[in-house]
Design a protein around this motif. Structure first.
Motif, PDB file in Angstrom:
ATOM      1  N   SER A   1      21.600 -19.754 -11.738  1.00 30.82           N
ATOM      2  CA  SER A   1      20.638 -18.686 -11.625  1.00 30.82           C
ATOM      3  C   SER A   1      19.423 -18.897 -10.770  1.00 30.82           C
ATOM      4  N   THR A   2      19.077 -20.383 -10.904  1.00 28.46           N
ATOM      5  CA  THR A   2      17.921 -20.926 -10.093  1.00 28.46           C
ATOM      6  C   THR A   2      18.411 -20.927  -8.376  1.00 28.46           C
ATOM      7  N   VAL A   3      19.615 -21.310  -8.104  1.00 26.07           N
ATOM      8  CA  VAL A   3      19.900 -21.271  -6.792  1.00 26.07           C
ATOM      9  C   VAL A   3      19.984 -19.629  -6.437  1.00 26.07           C
ATOM     10  N   LEU A   4      20.382 -18.862  -7.152  1.00 25.82           N
ATOM     11  CA  LEU A   4      20.534 -17.488  -6.887  1.00 25.82           C
ATOM     12  C   LEU A   4      19.028 -16.662  -6.824  1.00 25.82           C
ATOM     13  N   GLY A   5      18.105 -17.353  -7.363  1.00 23.45           N
ATOM     14  CA  GLY A   5      16.707 -16.652  -7.580  1.00 23.45           C
ATOM     15  C   GLY A   5      16.650 -15.584  -8.727  1.00 23.45           C
TER      16      GLY A   5
ATOM     17  N   CYS B   1      31.759 -14.182 -12.152  1.00 24.71           N
ATOM     18  CA  CYS B   1      30.725 -14.772 -12.970  1.00 24.71           C
ATOM     19  C   CYS B   1      29.518 -14.983 -12.007  1.00 24.71           C
ATOM     20  N   LEU B   2      29.980 -15.274 -10.787  1.00 23.11           N
ATOM     21  CA  LEU B   2      28.934 -15.379  -9.728  1.00 23.11           C
ATOM     22  C   LEU B   2      28.358 -14.036  -9.349  1.00 23.11           C
ATOM     23  N   ALA B   3      29.433 -13.089  -9.141  1.00 23.10           N
ATOM     24  CA  ALA B   3      29.097 -11.797  -8.738  1.00 23.10           C
ATOM     25  C   ALA B   3      28.064 -11.139  -9.931  1.00 23.10           C
ATOM     26  N   LEU B   4      28.399 -11.550 -11.100  1.00 23.42           N
ATOM     27  CA  LEU B   4      27.725 -10.848 -12.236  1.00 23.42           C
ATOM     28  C   LEU B   4      26.152 -11.456 -12.042  1.00 23.42           C
ATOM     29  N   GLN B   5      26.273 -12.683 -11.981  1.00 24.38           N
ATOM     30  CA  GLN B   5      24.917 -13.270 -12.044  1.00 24.38           C
ATOM     31  C   GLN B   5      24.133 -12.581 -10.823  1.00 24.38           C
ATOM     32  N   MET B   6      24.590 -12.696  -9.609  1.00 22.82           N
ATOM     33  CA  MET B   6      23.748 -12.148  -8.436  1.00 22.82           C
ATOM     34  C   MET B   6      23.403 -10.832  -8.694  1.00 22.82           C
ATOM     35  N   GLY B   7      24.084  -9.976  -9.443  1.00 30.02           N
ATOM     36  CA  GLY B   7      23.603  -8.640  -9.535  1.00 30.02           C
ATOM     37  C   GLY B   7      22.411  -8.401 -10.702  1.00 30.02           C
ATOM     38  N   ALA B   8      22.446  -9.539 -11.260  1.00 32.98           N
ATOM     39  CA  ALA B   8      21.798  -9.387 -12.990  1.00 32.98           C
ATOM     40  C   ALA B   8      20.055  -9.230 -12.706  1.00 32.98           C
ATOM     41  N   ARG B   9      19.470  -8.560 -13.520  1.00 33.68           N
ATOM     42  CA  ARG B   9      18.005  -8.487 -13.271  1.00 33.68           C
ATOM     43  C   ARG B   9      17.754  -9.573 -14.163  1.00 33.68           C
ATOM     44  N   LEU B  10      18.473 -10.048 -15.065  1.00 31.73           N
ATOM     45  CA  LEU B  10      18.109 -11.059 -16.262  1.00 31.73           C
ATOM     46  C   LEU B  10      19.157 -11.712 -16.558  1.00 31.73           C
ATOM     47  N   VAL B  11      19.127 -13.051 -16.618  1.00 36.86           N
ATOM     48  CA  VAL B  11      20.297 -13.854 -17.406  1.00 36.86           C
ATOM     49  C   VAL B  11      19.723 -14.250 -18.608  1.00 36.86           C
ATOM     50  N   LEU B  12      20.410 -14.362 -19.597  1.00 35.22           N
ATOM     51  CA  LEU B  12      20.198 -14.938 -20.898  1.00 35.22           C
ATOM     52  C   LEU B  12      21.442 -16.004 -21.300  1.00 35.22           C
ATOM     53  N   THR B  13      21.164 -17.207 -21.488  1.00 33.86           N
ATOM     54  CA  THR B  13      22.177 -18.017 -21.609  1.00 33.86           C
ATOM     55  C   THR B  13      21.940 -19.301 -22.386  1.00 33.86           C
TER      56      THR B  13
ATOM     57  N   ARG C   1      12.736 -19.975  -6.303  1.00 32.56           N
ATOM     58  CA  ARG C   1      12.381 -21.217  -5.767  1.00 32.56           C
ATOM     59  C   ARG C   1      13.681 -21.997  -6.195  1.00 32.56           C
ATOM     60  N   CYS C   2      13.918 -23.128  -5.324  1.00 34.08           N
ATOM     61  CA  CYS C   2      15.281 -23.950  -5.421  1.00 34.08           C
ATOM     62  C   CYS C   2      14.810 -25.274  -5.201  1.00 34.08           C
ATOM     63  N   PRO C   3      15.451 -26.306  -6.028  1.00 38.84           N
ATOM     64  CA  PRO C   3      15.031 -27.836  -5.790  1.00 38.84           C
ATOM     65  C   PRO C   3      15.649 -28.195  -4.652  1.00 38.84           C
ATOM     66  N   ALA C   4      14.965 -29.219  -4.066  1.00 39.73           N
ATOM     67  CA  ALA C   4      15.226 -29.843  -2.894  1.00 39.73           C
ATOM     68  C   ALA C   4      16.595 -30.660  -2.984  1.00 39.73           C
ATOM     69  N   LEU C   5      17.456 -30.613  -1.972  1.00 44.38           N
ATOM     70  CA  LEU C   5      18.560 -31.362  -1.981  1.00 44.38           C
ATOM     71  C   LEU C   5      19.760 -30.752  -2.678  1.00 44.38           C
ATOM     72  N   TRP C   6      19.457 -29.210  -3.230  1.00 46.03           N
ATOM     73  CA  TRP C   6      20.607 -28.597  -3.694  1.00 46.03           C
ATOM     74  C   TRP C   6      20.971 -27.679  -2.566  1.00 46.03           C
ATOM     75  N   ASP C   7      21.574 -28.504  -1.722  1.00 46.60           N
ATOM     76  CA  ASP C   7      21.919 -27.866  -0.373  1.00 46.60           C
ATOM     77  C   ASP C   7      23.374 -27.693   0.011  1.00 46.60           C
ATOM     78  N   GLY C   8      24.278 -27.884  -0.689  1.00 53.74           N
ATOM     79  CA  GLY C   8      25.566 -27.729  -0.318  1.00 53.74           C
ATOM     80  C   GLY C   8      26.414 -28.944   0.081  1.00 53.74           C
ATOM     81  N   ARG C   9      25.581 -30.054   0.010  1.00 55.64           N
ATOM     82  CA  ARG C   9      26.261 -31.543   0.616  1.00 55.64           C
ATOM     83  C   ARG C   9      26.395 -32.486  -0.415  1.00 55.64           C
ATOM     84  N   ALA C  10      26.299 -32.195  -1.581  1.00 57.65           N
ATOM     85  CA  ALA C  10      26.427 -33.211  -2.632  1.00 57.65           C
ATOM     86  C   ALA C  10      27.953 -33.982  -2.371  1.00 57.65           C
ATOM     87  N   GLY C  11      28.710 -33.326  -2.440  1.00 56.39           N
ATOM     88  CA  GLY C  11      30.154 -33.976  -2.271  1.00 56.39           C
ATOM     89  C   GLY C  11      30.493 -34.793  -1.383  1.00 56.39           C
ATOM     90  N   GLN C  12      29.687 -34.300  -0.079  1.00 53.56           N
ATOM     91  CA  GLN C  12      29.393 -35.321   1.074  1.00 53.56           C
ATOM     92  C   GLN C  12      28.918 -36.869   0.725  1.00 53.56           C
TER      93      GLN C  12
END
Ligand code: UD1
Ligand code: UDP
Length: 363
Positions: A283-287, A262-274, A333-344
């Motif tokens: 999709s936001t994090v992947l731009g 699913c991530l691979a499909l999102q990364m390669g997509a020109r557009l996501v409809l969901t 664009r990507c929101p601040a704090l969406w940085d991979g450290r939320a779990g920590q």
């Protein structure tokens, strides 16, 4: 300390992984409980394999049913287990029926409840998830919000500010941890897709798929869009049940795909409809440009600080927005704090709160 971590449905598995990893790294004992809300290999097993999530310590086998039947099945099975485990805290994630069921059992058993992904509000009580969010947050002792508007909703609802922690987004933790492995997958090649040469569709909200008129309108709109940009559509089982007897023209239907695919499909997509919550965030994090086929979103930050746009469910509006974004995609664009450290950050708060506690039974 000892934390019972609850997961029941597809998006839950993705959310608990970074929390369990961080708690384990911090020396907290975790017990993973699978409620069994989702049970197909493609909705459950594949996520444990893709994420490297350890097998659940307990499986409640709640299965499908109406809201009351499913919620009650989880509660009935979870209560005796929780009483035996007697942990310091029950960690629930997201907004599915399993989330609410286990929060309610824990609150009445006098066990602290920590809610990951607290404070999201669509403002639409016709969504079952909105009821689950409101009630779960009301019952929770520790509330972990992914973004500032979540904090604002909770404080406005009277939650003591000291119970609320702005920690970032655990979905993003998992995405960033898995991104390279997803990139290395042969998903696109196996499907004969070219990166940037197709759109990705996911639909499973009852408001979109349970009403035949709405579903037919959306399928017609998607068929028209597919005339300009081929669309692949991994179909959720709820939606598959509704597609029986329908032949959506122009769409390439797949079964539900695993997380890395699913991530691979999102990364390669020109557009996501969901209409998915998680896909709006990913999709936001992947731009990648994302059109949300709903009247509202509980994740407005993906619109104000991301690549998402809420277009509603009218077929004409969906087609017009898709044609526009195929020509002029929004800037990434990507929101601040969406940085991979939320779990920590979540683990740090739990460790601080429950330091020194022995934490119940091993079962
Ligand atoms: C649930 C969540 C929703 C979440 C979604 C993630 C609630 C109220 N809804 O919706 O918030 O976005 O999961 O995917 O908790 N089914 C199968 N196999 C499975 C699971 C379900 O065939 O492994 C079918 C059954 O026919 C079932 C239907 O899908 O009745 C719906 O499943 P359910 O868990 O009730 O709700 P979802 O639509 O999956
Ligand atoms: N997802 C997946 N396979 C699919 C569709 C979605 O792995 O066929 C992933 C998606 O990338 C995201 C999560 O599942 O990580 C979102 O789950 P879903 O859309 O079922 O639920 P929601 O987020 O709307 O609650």
């Amino acid at each position: 300390p000892h934390a019972v971590v609850v997961a029941g449905a597809r998006p839950n598995f993705i959310k608990v992984k970074p929390v369990i990893d961080a708690l384990t790294a911090d020396g907290v004992r975790t017990t993973l409980v699978h409620t069994g809300q989702h049970y197909d290999e493609a909705m459950s097993g594949v996520f444990f394999a893709d994420l490297g999530l350890r097998p659940p310590d307990h499986h409640l086998e709640a299965g499908s049913g109406s809201h009351a039947v499913q919620t009650a099945a989880v509660m009935t099975a979870f209560e005796p287990l929780l009483l035996r485990l007697a942990p310091d805290v029950v960690v629930v994630v997201g907004d599915v029926n399993s989330t609410l069921a286990c929060a309610l059992v824990a609150a009445k058993a006098g066990v602290a409840v920590a809610h990951v992904e607290a404070g999201l509000r669509s403002g639409d009580r016709a969504m079952p998830e909105e009821i689950n969010r409101i009630v779960t947050d009301r019952l929770s002792d520790l509330l972990f919000a992914p973004s500032p508007e979540g904090v604002a909703h909770l404080v406005a609802e009277g939650v003591p500010p000291e119970s609320v922690h702005l920690v970032g987004n655990v979905m993003v933790d998992t995405l960033l941890a898995c991104r390279e492995r997803a990139r290395a997958r042969p998903t696109l090649a196996e499907l004969g897709l070219r990166s940037g040469g197709y759109g990705l569709v996911t639909l499973h909200r009852p408001s979109n798929v349970d009403d035949p008129e709405v579903l037919d309108g959306l399928l017609a709109a998607l068929g028209e869009i597919a005339g300009r940009c081929p669309l692949v559509f991994p179909v959720h089982p709820r939606t598959a049940n509704r597609l029986v007897g329908r032949l959506p023209a122009g769409l390439r239907l797949l079964g539900p795909v695993g997380y890395l695919d699913c991530l691979a499909l999102q990364m390669g997509a020109r557009l996501v409809l969901t209409d998915s919550g998680g896909v709006q965030e990913e999709s936001t994090v992947l731009g990648v440009p994302c059109l949300t086929l709903r009247d509202n979103t509980e994740r407005p930050i993906t619109v104000t600080e991301g690549t998402n746009r809420v277009v509603g469910r009218s077929p004409d509006a969906v087609v017009a927005a898709a044609f526009e974004w195929l020509e002029r995609p929004p800037p990434p664009r990507c929101p601040a704090l969406w940085d991979g450290r939320a779990g920590q950050r979540i683990s740090a708060v739990l460790v601080r709160t429950f330091a020194g506690s022995g934490g119940g039974q091993d079962l």
